[in-house]
Design an enzyme around this catalytic site. Structure first.
Site, PDB file in Angstrom:
ATOM      1  N   ASP A  57      -1.272   7.707  10.487  1.00 38.92           N
ATOM      2  CA  ASP A  57      -1.575   8.045   9.102  1.00 38.92           C
ATOM      3  C   ASP A  57      -1.070   9.431   8.732  1.00 38.92           C
ATOM      4  OD1 ASP A  57      -3.024   5.646   8.918  1.00 38.92           O
ATOM      5  OD2 ASP A  57      -4.786   6.606   9.786  1.00 38.92           O
TER       6      ASP A  57
ATOM      7  N   ASP B 209      -7.526   4.021   5.729  1.00 41.47           N
ATOM      8  CA  ASP B 209      -7.055   3.189   6.824  1.00 41.47           C
ATOM      9  C   ASP B 209      -8.223   2.282   7.210  1.00 41.47           C
ATOM     10  OD1 ASP B 209      -5.544   2.235   8.984  1.00 41.47           O
ATOM     11  OD2 ASP B 209      -6.409   3.724  10.330  1.00 41.47           O
TER      12      ASP B 209
END
Length: 1469
Positions: A1188, A786
C-alpha cells in the site's frame, strides 16, 4: 497488505529473530592486501526516513524513479523529454510493463506549475532530461576497459599514464582524438543540430587531445593522472612565457612563492610542480571549456529536468557572477545596514538577477534551480579532472549504438573513444536534493547517473572477477561514496536561518521600535519570549536532524573482491560493480542495492514495507541480468529481478554459501542516494507541498489585516499632523500601529492546535511525521481501506478443505468440507494408494505439505502467514538442513555426476511426519513419507500462483504442485479434471467472505534430477490435474463495523481497495457495512484487442440478468434503487490506460459509484488516489504498509498500521492495528483545524481591538502605558491563546466538515462586523467619559505621562473585550468538546475576568495603580463599563454568526459535488 495473490497472500507480523545465523565462509587467504581508496569527496551530512515492504517488493516501492500514475504528467503541454518518460504502472508479467510505453498524458496529474523565475515558455521549450534514463547496451565488448589494457601494455616509458591511442583496437580511436564527438554535431534526440555552430579546426593551438590516462594496477591515482597529456607536456612552455601568464591571469602562484626566506628551501623541481598545480586548477575555470570540448560548443543556457521519483519538474539555468555587480551588492548591504541583504535573501530571484549573468550550462559557475512550486535554489558547480570515457559515468541511449533499422552498430564500443562515446576530460557537476547532476557535452544538458549500468554485467563470470583498483577509483569519482548522510546544519547556521526568518526579523523590528519608544519592559519581555522560542526551535531542529541522521546513515565493514584479492573496506567505499561477500556473518544489513550472484538469501524488507516477512532471494541468471538492464532503463524493478535484488537497508536473516565455493557473492548495482532507500530518504526530507487551502489563505489573511493596518497608519498620520506631534513621535507611533495590527505572534498560532493534537495522537499510539497533514485530515471526504490486515484479521484460519472426488460414470465433483487433516488421507504410507480417489487425496495432501515458501531459521518457521497456517494445519514438520538420513535423487544413477544432490552436497528442504503427534498415522521411518522440495518457483503477484517440484525419498518419482487463485489455476488445468460444481462452490465461499486457494499437480514426464532442475516454469504449470480447495476464514476486526458506520454517518465516503477476489471483497464489504446498496454490479470485459481496447459490460453479482446501461451506467431496470459498483484491476487499467476509449463522464461515473476495487496492484492503488483527487476529493488511505506504500504516499492523509513509530510511506503510523485510528485522526484533524482557525481569528481580533484602542488614543495624542501593554499581551492574551487550544475533539463525527477558507466572504465579512462592534463599544464609553465632571484630559505627545480618563476607560473595557471575544470564538460541538470541558480555559477566563474587575477597583495612587498609570473614575462608570462589556459579548455572539448565514456557498468548489448535484437535477427532471 500484499493482496494481489492467489486469492490474497498475506504477510506475517511475526518479527523474525534479530539474531543473524552464522555460516562459515572459508576466506581466501592472500599474500598481498589491496589498499583501500583514500580519495576524499565532499559528501553530505544528514537527516532521515522511516520504513515500509512486500513479498515480491511492489513497484510502488522499487519504482521511486518514476511517477506512479499510468502515464506521465503532461507538463505545460509538452513531453518532458524525448526519452520514454511515459512508462507508468505495475508490470503485468514478469518482465513486461503494465501499459505500453507510449501512454497518453494522464488527466489525473492535474498539475498547475507555478514557475516564477522561469517563464512557462522557457520551461516548455527547454531541453529536457529526467532521472529515468535509457540504459540498453551492446553485449559485444571487451570486458576490461581499454585504459586497463594500457597498464598491461606499458605504452609510455617513464610515465604511469597511458595514452588511449597507443593500444586502442578501435579504428575510430587509432589516431589522436580530440575531446568531443570529432567533427559531428550533437546527435542526441534531445538536442537539435546546431547549424550555426562553428567547430574549430582540429589543429587549434589551444585544443587538448584525448589522451585518457590510467594508473598502474599497483598504485593509486593522483589528480595529475587525470590531466590531459598534452596539457601537462606544455606546462613548462606555458608557464615560462609572460603571455601565457597573462592569459592565465594567475596571481595564485605569487602566494606560494612570496616568502623570500622560504624560497631557498624549495627545490626547482618542487617549484615547477607547484606552478603546474596552479595552472591545472586554472584550466578548470569555465572560460577554458572550449579548449577541452572544441567540437561541443555549448549553447544551452537553461534546461528542464524531471525528477520522476518525486513527480517534480525543475528548471535549471547557468549563471556566472558579475564582479562589478557583486561589489555593488555588497556596498548596498553595508550602506543599508543589512536591509538590502534581507530583502535579497527573502526574494532570491532578485539577487540572482542582480549579481549574476546568464551563461551556458557548460560554463556556469553556479546554477539556479526552480521547482514547479516556485521554490528557488542556488547550487555551486564543481569541476574536477576526470579524463575517462562518457560511458563510464552516464548511460548511452540505444539510438547511439544501433542503426536506424534496429541492428547493432558494430563500429560502436563502450571501451573505446568514438564519435558517440567521447572522452570527458573535466567532470562538471552540481548537487541538488542529494542528486548528483552531471553535465553531458553530447547533449549540452545536465543528467544523472542514478540508473547507470555496466555492460559487463551481462556476463556473470566477468562480474565475479570484481573490479580493478583503477576502475574502482574511476567509479568512486563518478558515483561518490556509498552513504546516505543528510546534510546537518551547524548550530550557528540554524540560528542564523531562524533569526533571519521574516517572522523573527519582524520581532526584532518591533523590539527595536519599542526600545526607541522607551517601552523597555515590554521590549525586554518580547525579546525574552522570542529568544526562548528560537532556542526551542533550535533544539528541536537539532534533535530531529540527529534522529533522522541516525536512522538513515549506515556503515559497516564489507569483504570485497578487488584486484583478484579479498580485502576488508568500509561500506561507504563500495562502488557499482564491486563484488562483496553477502554470507559474511558480520554483515547483517545490505549496505547497498545489489544483485545476488550465487548462494541464496533470506532477507527482511520491513525497512521498505513496514512488514516483517522473510523474503527468499535466489541467485541471478543471465536472463535476470538482461532484465535488470531493462529495469534500470525504466527505473522499475520487475518481479523477476526483485527475486535476486538485495535492497539497501534490508536485514539479512540468512545467507547460505553454495556447495564447492567459499562465499555467497553479490554485486553492487546502486549506491548512496541512488538506491531505493536513498530515494525513500529524499522523499522524507523533501515532501511534496500539501497545498492545503488553510495555509495558503493564512498569508492572504495576514495581508488583509496589513491592509487594515495601512488604513490605520494613514488615519493616525493625518491625526498626528492635525494635533501637531513632533516628527519623531509621529513616526514611532505610526510604525507601532503595524506591530499592533499584525502581531508578531500571529503566524505562530497556525501551529498551536496542531501541536496539541499531535501530543494527543501520540498518547493513543498514533505517530505523525508530517504535522501539516493533521489539519488536512479535518477535511477528508473519502476514505479508502485495504482489506486484509486492515478491515479483516491479519492471520487466517483454515476452515477446511475440499477434495476432488469421482462419482459414478467418472463424474468429477468436489467432496464435502473436511475440517480435520487426518481425514484427508487415512493410510499409513503415502505410497499406499488403492484407488483413484486415494491418489488424488495423497496428491492434495502433498500439495499442502510442500507448496509453500516457508523457511526454517534458528529453529523457527518463517514465511507468509497463509503458508504458515496451511502448513500448521497439516501437523507435519519442515526442515531445510535435514541431516538425520540421506536424501537420494534416484537409486540407479546417483553416482554418475555432480548434478545429483548426494554428489553435490545439496540437501533439499524436506517435510516429514511429526512422531510426537498422537493423531499421526504415518510411519516416520517409511522413506516414502519423507518428501523433498527439490525446486521452487516463487509466488509472483502478477501470476498469482507458485509452484514446487517434489520427490519422495523412497521412490523414483517427481511431482509438481501449483497453488494460487482459483480462477488462475483453472486455466492451467486439464479441463477434464475440473469438477462440475467448481463454480458453484467457489461462488458460495467467495460470496460469504471466505478466502479460497486452489491446488493442482501432476507427475513430471522425466524422472531425473537433471530434468527437474532444468524444466521451465511454463512446462511445470501446464496440463495440471485439479486437486481441490483450501478454504480460509477471513474474520473482520472488532473495530471495523463500528468505524465504517461512524464514517458513513459523517458523510465520509468509504472505499475498499484490495488485491483480493472481487466477490470476496464485496462479501466483506457487505458484512462490514462498507457496502449498503441493494445491488452490486461487477464488470466483465469482452476480448481485448491488440491496441488494448475492450468492451465492458456490467452485471449484478446476484442476478446477472440485471445490467447497467453501457453509456450512462444507470440500471436498465428502473425499479432498482441504490446501487454500487465493484471494479477489478483489469477493468481499472482498461479505463484509465487510454483516455480516448472512454469518455471523462463515463470514468467519473465509475469513480463516483464504485465502492469496491479488487485485484488492484500497488500502482493501481496509487493511481486510484490520484483519480479521486482529480475529482477534488480529500482522500485518505489506511493500509498495513506493505503493497500500500504508493497509495499511502499519494493520498492526502495516509495511515499505516505498523509496529514502527514511523512508516516511510505514510504521514501517520498507528500501533493500534485496526481502523479505529482513522476516527481518531479525523477527529483530531477537525479539532485542530477549528482550533487553528479560532486561534488565528482570536489573534486577529485581539490586534484589531488593540488597534482601535490605540487609534482612538492617538487621536488625542495619547497612548497605552508600557505595563498596560505588558498586562494585555502577556497576562491576558498568551494564556488565553494557549488554553483555548486545549479543547479536545468532539467524540462524534458529523456530516459537515469544517471550513478551511480564511479569506472567503463568509469569514471576512463577519470579521469586519466583529471589528465594527468592538469599535462601537469602545467609542461609546470614550465619548461618554469626556462629559464626566472628573474627566482627565491626556497630555499630548508625552508617552511617559499617559494617565488620562481616555486611557483608563479604554484599557478597562478592552480588557473585557479580549476575554469575551475568546469565549465567543471557543466553538465547541460539533468539532470540539464543549467549552465547559476545557477546564484550563474556563479557569483562565474566570481568573482573567476577576483580574479585570480587580483592576477597576485599584486605587490609582497605589503601587499597581501608578505602575499601570490609571486615573480615577467613578464607581457608577465602572458599573457602566461592566454592563457595556456584557452587552458587547451578546452582540458579538449573535450578530456576526447571523450575518455569516447570508454568505453560504451557492456552488461547491468540489468537482465531485457538482457532478452529483447535476446528476440529481437531471434525475429529478
Amino acid at each position: 497488505m500484499v493482496d494481489p495473490v492467489y486469492d490474497n497472500y498475506e504477510h506475517s507480523r511475526n518479527e523474525p529473530s534479530n539474531h543473524r545465523a552464522s555460516f562459515s565462509s572459508a576466506r581466501t587467504s592472500s599474500t598481498a592486501t589491496t589498499l583501500t581508496s583514500a580519495i576524499a569527496l565532499n559528501q553530505n551530512n544528514n537527516e532521515a526516513f522511516d520504513g515500509a515492504a512486500s513479498e515480491t517488493v511492489p513497484s510502488s516501492i522499487v519504482s521511486f524513479h518514476r511517477p506512479h500514475s499510468f502515464q506521465s504528467s503532461n507538463i505545460l503541454g509538452t513531453s518532458l523529454t524525448s526519452r520514454n518518460l511515459e512508462r507508468r504502472g505495475r508490470a503485468s508479467t514478469e518482465t513486461d510493463s503494465l501499459v505500453d510505453s507510449s501512454g497518453e498524458p494522464s488527466r489525473s496529474s492535474s498539475r498547475n506549475p507555478h514557475f516564477r523565475f522561469f517563464t512557462e515558455e522557457q520551461i516548455s521549450n527547454a531541453e529536457g532530461s529526467s532521472t529515468m534514463e535509457n540504459a540498453e547496451y551492446n553485449i559485444e565488448w571487451d570486458s576490461m576497459p581499454v585504459y586497463e589494457h594500457n597498464v598491461l601494455s606499458n605504452s609510455r616509458i617513464g610515465s604511469r599514464r597511458s595514452s588511449f591511442i597507443g593500444t586502442s583496437r578501435s579504428p575510430s580511436a587509432s589516431q589522436p582524438i580530440q575531446y568531443g564527438s570529432f567533427d559531428e554535431h550533437r546527435s542526441s534526440s534531445l538536442k537539435p543540430i546546431r547549424k550555426d555552430t562553428v567547430v574549430p579546426p582540429s589543429d587549434h593551438p589551444h585544443v587538448y587531445h584525448s589522451l585518457s590516462h590510467s594508473s598502474s594496477g599497483l598504485s593509486r591515482y593522483a589528480v595529475r593522472d587525470r590531466i590531459p597529456y598534452e596539457l601537462e607536456m606544455q606546462e613548462d612552455e606555458l608557464l615560462d612565457t609572460a603571455s601565457s601568464r597573462s592569459s592565465l591571469n594567475v596571481s595564485t602562484s605569487d602566494v606560494l612563492l612570496d616568502d623570500e626566506n622560504d624560497r631557498g628551501s624549495i627545490s626547482e623541481e618542487d617549484r615547477n610542480q607547484q606552478r603546474k598545480q596552479i595552472s591545472h586548477a586554472i584550466y578548470l575555470n569555465p572560460q577554458y571549456h572550449e579548449k577541452f570540448y572544441p567540437n561541443y560548443i555549448p549553447i544551452t543556457k537553461y534546461q528542464r529536468f524531471y525528477i520522476a521519483e518525486e513527480d517534480l519538474v525543475i528548471g535549471i539555468a547557468g549563471y556566472k557572477t558579475s564582479k562589478f555587480r557583486l561589489f555593488i551588492y555588497n556596498f548596498f548591504c553595508i550602506v543599508t545596514l543589512g536591509i538590502f541583504y534581507l530583502v535579497m535573501r527573502w526574494f532570491p530571484h532578485y539577487k540572482v538577477r542582480f549579481i549574476g549573468s546568464k551563461t551556458e550550462l557548460a560554463k556556469a559557475e553556479w546554477t539556479v534551480i526552480e521547482t514547479e512550486n516556485g521554490e528557488l535554489f542556488v547550487e555551486p558547480v564543481k569541476r574536477t579532472w576526470y579524463n575517462r570515457l562518457f560511458s563510464t559515468i552516464l548511460p548511452i541511449e540505444k539510438s547511439t549504438w544501433t542503426n536506424p533499422d534496429g541492428t547493432m552498430n558494430n563500429s560502436f564500443s563502450f571501451n573505446h573513444a568514438s564519435k558517440k562515446n567521447p572522452n570527458i576530460p573535466i567532470l562538471i557537476t552540481f548537487e541538488y536534493r542529494y542528486i548528483n547532476f552531471i553535465y553531458s557535452p553530447v547533449e549540452d544538458i545536465f543528467r544523472t547517473n542514478n540508473n547507470w549500468a555496466d555492460p559487463n554485467w551481462f556476463d556473470l563470470e566477468s562480474i565475479q572477477r570484481g573490479l580493478s583498483k583503477g576502475v574502482q577509483e574511476d567509479r568512486f569519482l563518478a558515483f561518490g561514496k556509498n552513504q546516505i548522510n543528510l546534510k546537518g546544519k551547524t548550530t550557528l547556521q540554524i540560528l542564523f536561518n531562524e533569526t533571519l526568518h521574516p517572522f523573527y526579523v519582524f520581532q526584532i523590528f518591533s523590539i527595536l521600535l519599542w526600545s526607541v519608544d522607551e517601552y523597555y519592559y515590554y521590549a525586554f519581555c518580547i525579546f525574552l519570549i522570542s529568544l526562548i522560542s528560537i532556542i526551542d526551535s533550535l533544539l528541536e531542529t537539532k534533535k530531529t536532524s540527529k534522529r533522522l541522521s541516525e536512522l538513515s546513515a549506515f556503515s559497516c565493514e564489507v569483504r570485497v573482491f578487488r584486484d583478484e584479492f579479498w580485502t576488508h573496506i568500509n561500506s561507504s567505499e563500495l562502488v557499482p560493480g564491486d563484488v562483496y561477500e553477502i554470507s559474511d556473518p558480520a554483515l547483517t544489513v545490505c549496505p547497498c542495492d545489489s544483485i545476488l550472484l550465487n548462494g541464496d538469501c533470506v532477507v527482511n524488507e520491513s525497512m521498505l514495507t513496514g512488514e516483517s516477512v522473510p523474503i527468499s532471494k535466489m541467485p541471478a541468471t543471465e536472463e535476470t541480468m538482461h532484465q535488470l538492464f531493462n529495469d534500470m532503463e525504466k527505473s522499475q524493478i520487475s518481479s523477476l529481478v526483485s527475486k535476486s535484488f538485495l535492497f539497501n537497508g534490508t536485514k539479512v536473516i540468512r545467507a547460505r554459501v553454495p556447495h564447492g565455493q567459499s562465499a555467497a557473492l553479490a554485486v553492487v548495482v546502486r549506491t548512496g542516494f541512488s538506491t531505493v532507500k536513498g530515494s525513500l530518504v529524499r522523499s522524507m526530507v523533501f515532501p511534496k507541498p500539501t497545498g492545503f487551502k488553510f495555509y495558503q489563505d493564512s498569508f492572504k489573511y495576514i495581508g488583509f489585516m496589513t491592509l487594515i493596518a495601512m488604513i490605520g497608519f494613514t488615519i493616525s498620520c493625518i491625526q498626528f499632523v492635525r494635533i501637531g506631534l513632533d516628527k519623531k513621535t509621529m513616526i514611532l507611533r505610526a510604525l507601532d500601529i503595524i506591530t499592533i495590527v499584525v502581531p508578531p505572534a500571529l503566524p505562530a498560532t497556525l501551529t498551536i492546535g496542531t501541536s496539541f493534537s499531535l501530543s494527543r495522537l501520540k498518547e493513543k499510539g498514533i505517530f505523525c511525521i508530517s504535522p501539516t497533514r493533521v489539519n488536512v485530515a479535518g477535511k477528508v471526504d473519502a476514505m479508502c481501506f485495504d482489506k486484509t490486515g486492515t478491515l479483516t484479521e491479519d492471520e487466517l484460519d483454515v476452515l477446511g478443505v475440499h477434495l476432488v472426488m469421482t462419482e459414478e460414470r467418472n463424474r468429477i465433483v468436489m467432496g464435502e468440507l473436511i475440517n480435520d487433516i487426518h481425514n484427508v488421507f487415512t493410510n499409513f504410507s503415502l505410497k499406499d494408494c488403492s484407488s483413484l480417489d486415494d491418489f488424488k487425496a495423497r496428491d492434495f495432501l502433498i500439495s499442502l505439505l510442500t507448496c509453500h515458501s516457508l523457511r526454517h531459521v534458528d529453529g523457527e518457521l518463517l514465511g507468509d502467514p497463509l503458508d504458515f497456517k496451511m502448513f500448521k494445519f497439516t501437523g507435519w514438520l519442515f526442515e531445510e538442513d535435514f541431516k538425520d538420513q540421506a536424501f537420494h535423487s534416484l537409486y540407479e544413477e546417483r553416482h554418475e555426476e555432480n548434478t545429483f544432490p548426494e554428489n553435490s552436497g545439496i540437501i533439499p528442504a524436506v517435510v516429514y511426519p511429526d512422531s510426537s503427534d498422537p493423531q499421526n498415522k504415518f510411519n516416520e521411518k517409511d522413506p516414502n513419507n519423507l518428501l523433498g522440495i527439490v525446486r521452487s518457483f516463487e509466488f509472483l503477484s502478477e501470476l498469482r500462483r507458485m509452484s514446487v517440484i517434489v520427490k519422495p525419498n523412497g521412490e523414483n518419482m517427481y511431482w509438481s504442485f501449483t497453488k494460487g487463485a482459483p480462477e488462475v489455476i483453472t486455466t492451467l488445468c486439464n479441463k477434464s479434471t475440473i469438477p462440475c460444481d467448481f463454480d458453484e462452490l467457489l461462488h458460495h465461499y467467495t460470496h460469504n467472505g471466505y478466502r479460497v486457494i486452489a491446488c493442482a499437480g501432476k507427475n513430471l514426464p522425466k524422472r531425473t534430477w537433471l530434468y527437474s532442475q532444468r524444466v521451465s516454469r511454463e512446462e511445470v504449470e501446464t496440463n495440471l490435474n485439479f486437486l481441490g480447495f483450501i478454504v480460509f476464514e477471513n474474520k473482520l476486526k472488532g473495530a471495523t463495523k463500528g468505524t465504517l458506520k461512524s464514517l458513513a454517518e459523517s458523510n465520509i465516503r468509504t472505499i475498499m481497495c484490495t488485491g483480493d477476489n472481487v466477490l470476496t471483497a464485496i462479501s466483506i464489504g457487505k458484512e462490514s457495512g462498507l457496502v449498503n446498496s441493494s445491488r452490486v454490479y461487477v464488470p466483465s470485459i469482452s476480448e481485448i484487442t491488440d491496441e488494448g481496447h475492450g468492451y465492458i459490460s456490467w452485471n449484478d453479482i446476484d442476478d446477472p440478468t440485471h445490467t447497467l446501461d453501457e453509456i450512462s451506467l444507470k440500471p436498465n431496470d428502473s425499479q432498482v434503487g441504490d446501487y454500487t459498483l465493484g471494479v477489478t484491476g483489469e477493468v481499472f487499467r482498461l479505463l484509465f490506460k487510454n483516455d480516448t476509449d472512454y469518455s471523462e463522464t463515463y470514468r467519473n461515473e465509475v469513480l463516483l459509484k464504485t465502492s469496491i476495487y479488487a485485484r488492484m496492484s500497488p500502482d493501481e492503488k496509487h493511481e486510484l488516489m490520484e483519480q479521486l483527487q482529480s475529482l477534488d476529493y480529500v482522500v485518505g488511505f489506511c493500509g498495513d504498509g506493505a503493497n500500500d506504500c504508493g497509495a499511502l504516499k499519494s493520498a492526502d492523509i495516509g495511515i499505516s498500521l505498523s509496529e514502527a513509530e514511523a512508516s516511510v510511506a505514510a504521514p501517520f503510523t498507528s500501533r493500534v492495528f485496526d481502523i479505529s485510528c482513522v476516527l481518531d485522526v479525523i477527529k483530531e484533524g477537525r479539532g485542530a483545524l477549528v482550533t487553528s482557525f479560532a486561534c488565528f481569528q482570536y489573534m486577529s481580533l485581539y490586534s484589531a481591538i488593540q488597534f482601535i484602542t490605540i487609534t482612538i488614543l492617538y487621536s488625542r495624542g495619547s497612548n497605552l502605558g508600557d505595563f498596560q501593554f505588558l498586562y494585555i499581551d502577556l497576562i491576558l492574551i498568551v494564556p488565553i491563546a494557549i488554553t483555548m487550544s486545549w479543547s479536545k475533539p468532539y467524540d462524534k463525527l458529523v456530516a459537515k466538515r469544517p471550513t478551511a477558507n480564511l479569506v472567503s466572504p463568509k469569514i471576512l465579512v463577519p470579521l469586519v462586523v466583529s471589528i465594527l462592534i468592538c469599535l462601537l463599544f469602545q467609542i461609546i464609553p470614550w465619548i461618554v467619559v469626556q462629559r464626566m465632571p472628573w474627566y482627565l484630559k491626556p497630555v499630548v505627545g508625552d508617552d511617559h505621562t499617559v494617565i488620562s480618563s481616555d486611557n483608563t476607560v479604554l484599557f478597562f473595557l478592552s480588557n473585557f473585550q479580549y476575554i469575551l471575544v475568546a469565549v465567543v470564538l471557543s466553538v465547541g460541538p460539533p468539532y470540539r468538546e464543549p467549552m465547559s470541558k476545557n477546564f484550563g480555559f474556563i479557569m483562565d477566563i474566570a481568573i482573567s475576568i476577576i483580574m479585570s474587575i480587580f483592576l477597576m477597583g485599584i486605587d490609582p495612587d497605589s503601587f499597581f495603580g501608578r505602575l499601570l498609570q490609571l486615573s480615577k473614575i467613578s464607581e457608577t462608570f465602572k458599573v457602566f463599563i461592566a454592563l457595556l462589556a456584557i452587552v458587547n459579548y451578546f452582540t458579538q455572539l449573535y450578530i456576526p454568526n447571523h450575518i455569516k448565514g447570508y454568505f453560504k456557498k451557492k456552488k461547491s468548489s468540489k468537482k465531485y459535488k457538482n457532478i452529483i448535484k447535476t446528476q440529481n437535477r437531471e434525475y429529478s427532471v
